[in-house]
Write an enzyme that holds these catalytic residues in place. Structure first.
Site, PDB file in Angstrom:
ATOM      1  N   THR A  48       2.571   7.395   6.773  1.00 31.12           N
ATOM      2  CA  THR A  48       2.099   8.323   5.754  1.00 31.12           C
ATOM      3  C   THR A  48       0.762   7.879   5.193  1.00 31.12           C
ATOM      4  OG1 THR A  48       4.387   8.809   5.143  1.00 31.12           O
ATOM      5  CG2 THR A  48       2.688   9.416   3.563  1.00 31.12           C
ATOM      6  N   TYR A 111       9.839  19.867   6.765  1.00 33.92           N
ATOM      7  CA  TYR A 111       9.665  21.319   6.756  1.00 33.92           C
ATOM      8  C   TYR A 111      10.850  22.041   7.389  1.00 33.92           C
ATOM      9  CZ  TYR A 111       7.854  26.023   6.897  1.00 33.92           C
ATOM     10  OH  TYR A 111       7.723  27.371   6.740  1.00 33.92           O
ATOM     11  N   TYR A 137      12.920   6.157   8.778  1.00 31.54           N
ATOM     12  CA  TYR A 137      12.089   6.297   7.577  1.00 31.54           C
ATOM     13  C   TYR A 137      12.631   7.450   6.752  1.00 31.54           C
ATOM     14  CZ  TYR A 137       7.715   7.014   4.868  1.00 31.54           C
ATOM     15  OH  TYR A 137       6.780   7.177   3.884  1.00 31.54           O
ATOM     16  N   ARG A 142       8.956  13.703   0.296  1.00 32.58           N
ATOM     17  CA  ARG A 142       7.958  14.326   1.167  1.00 32.58           C
ATOM     18  C   ARG A 142       8.572  15.265   2.195  1.00 32.58           C
ATOM     19  NH1 ARG A 142       2.594  12.575   1.695  1.00 32.58           N
ATOM     20  NH2 ARG A 142       2.011  10.870   0.310  1.00 32.58           N
ATOM     21  N   LYS A 165      13.449   2.123   6.506  1.00 34.79           N
ATOM     22  CA  LYS A 165      12.526   2.104   5.377  1.00 34.79           C
ATOM     23  C   LYS A 165      13.066   3.108   4.376  1.00 34.79           C
ATOM     24  CE  LYS A 165       7.844   3.249   3.861  1.00 34.79           C
ATOM     25  NZ  LYS A 165       6.507   3.789   4.218  1.00 34.79           N
ATOM     26  N   ILE A 207       7.664  -2.087   3.117  1.00 35.28           N
ATOM     27  CA  ILE A 207       6.549  -1.457   3.821  1.00 35.28           C
ATOM     28  C   ILE A 207       5.682  -0.867   2.723  1.00 35.28           C
ATOM     29  CG2 ILE A 207       5.848   0.347   5.439  1.00 35.28           C
ATOM     30  CD1 ILE A 207       8.400  -0.245   7.011  1.00 35.28           C
TER      31      ILE A 207
END
Length: 300
Positions: A48, A111, A137, A142, A165, A207
């Site tokens: 990201t 999305y 992740y 997001r 993560k 991270i």
């Protein structure tokens, strides 16, 4: 789990850009040397913070190949290869393996999202396609998609799915994941300000966005936790908390790239749709960096 991808501070590396928007490879090379020299424990490229969402597939692969070549085994290199399209994630993962990458970071579909059953299928297909360890992740703020603890327990049955993560921000979820998965799944904090509490529950590190500007400081916080000295880790955590937080005063990676530019690293601007910080936000960031005496420390 006998072998860990890394312990400590993995930097979620920015991707520096030229004024025309292309990737600035000379600066990227400088940044890699900066991190190796300042105790960063792993490099995470094309995540990201690396603006993977606005890199073309060609650029994405070129950046991964460049990072792997320049690091040349000195620290682990982890490639962001996630996508909301499973076949694209598979393609990027296979390409990353060709470059000698040490592990993959694969984000949940965004999305289009998916169900928990879809997550299991998606990640297993990716893990089946390569002979590399995979870090899942989870960043629902997001993606709009959360990996539930029971889903982690199912996913870590795959021999290549070895870590997560966790950027859900939910420490109760992390405790439940640790309870259900134990040593079958390593955990890394996905939020700088939660590194110490996550590591108190058994996470192996972070991270980190913060590590872009303070690599040794983030390494030291993690090392204190790994040494079970949480009292000293907490002191450092509280000392740097304001700085960690201001890096999220605008959409990541806008503030951290702005900070790198202030240090003289020529990180460039973010690609659209991300735009520069407001005047007030810029001055607040600059004042915070000055408060920590970072502008003088990194002046080039």
């Amino acid at each position: 789990m006998a072998n860990h991808i890394f312990t400590g501070s993995g930097v979620a590396l920015i991707t520096p850009m030229n004024s025309d928007g292309s990737v600035n490879y000379p600066v990227l090379a400088d940044l890699l040397e900066f991190h190796v020299a300042n105790k960063t424990d792993a490099i995470i490229a094309c995540g990201t913070t690396g603006e993977a969402a606005t890199l073309s597939e060609k650029e994405h692969c070129e950046v991964l190949a460049f990072v792997a070549e320049k690091i040349n085994g000195r620290v682990p290199v982890i490639a962001g290869t996630g996508s909301n399209d499973t076949s694209t994630a598979v393609m990027l993962s296979k390409e990353a393996q060709k470059y000698g990458i040490d592990a993959l970071l694969t984000v949940t579909p965004y999305y289009n999202k998916t169900s928990q059953a879809g997550l299991i299928k998606h990640f297993n297909v990716i893990a089946d396609s390569v002979d590399l360890p995979v870090i899942l992740y989870n960043v629902p703020s997001r993606t709009g998609c959360n990996i539930q603890a029971k889903t982690y327990a199912e996913l870590c049955k795959h021999p290549n799915i070895v870590a997560a993560k966790e950027a859900s921000g939910d420490i109760s979820q992390v405790a439940l994941i640790r309870s259900l998965c134990g040593d079958k799944l390593d955990i890394y904090s996905g939020n700088d300000d939660q590194t110490v509490p996550f590591m108190s529950l058994g996470a192996l590190g972070v991270i980190s966005v913060f590590a872009n500007i303070c690599p040794e400081e983030m390494h030291n916080i993690c090392q204190l936790c790994l040494d079970n000295d949480f009292a000293e880790a907490q002191k450092l955590h509280f000392h740097y908390l304001e700085l960690m937080n201001i890096l999220f005063s605008d959409v990541n990676p806008i503030p951290v790239k702005t900070a790198m530019n202030l240090f003289g690293f020529e990180a460039g601007e973010c690609r659209l749709p991300l735009v520069p910080m407001s005047t007030a936000g810029y001055h607040n960031l600059k004042d915070c960096l000055a408060k920590y005496d970072l502008l003088n420390k990194y002046s080039k």
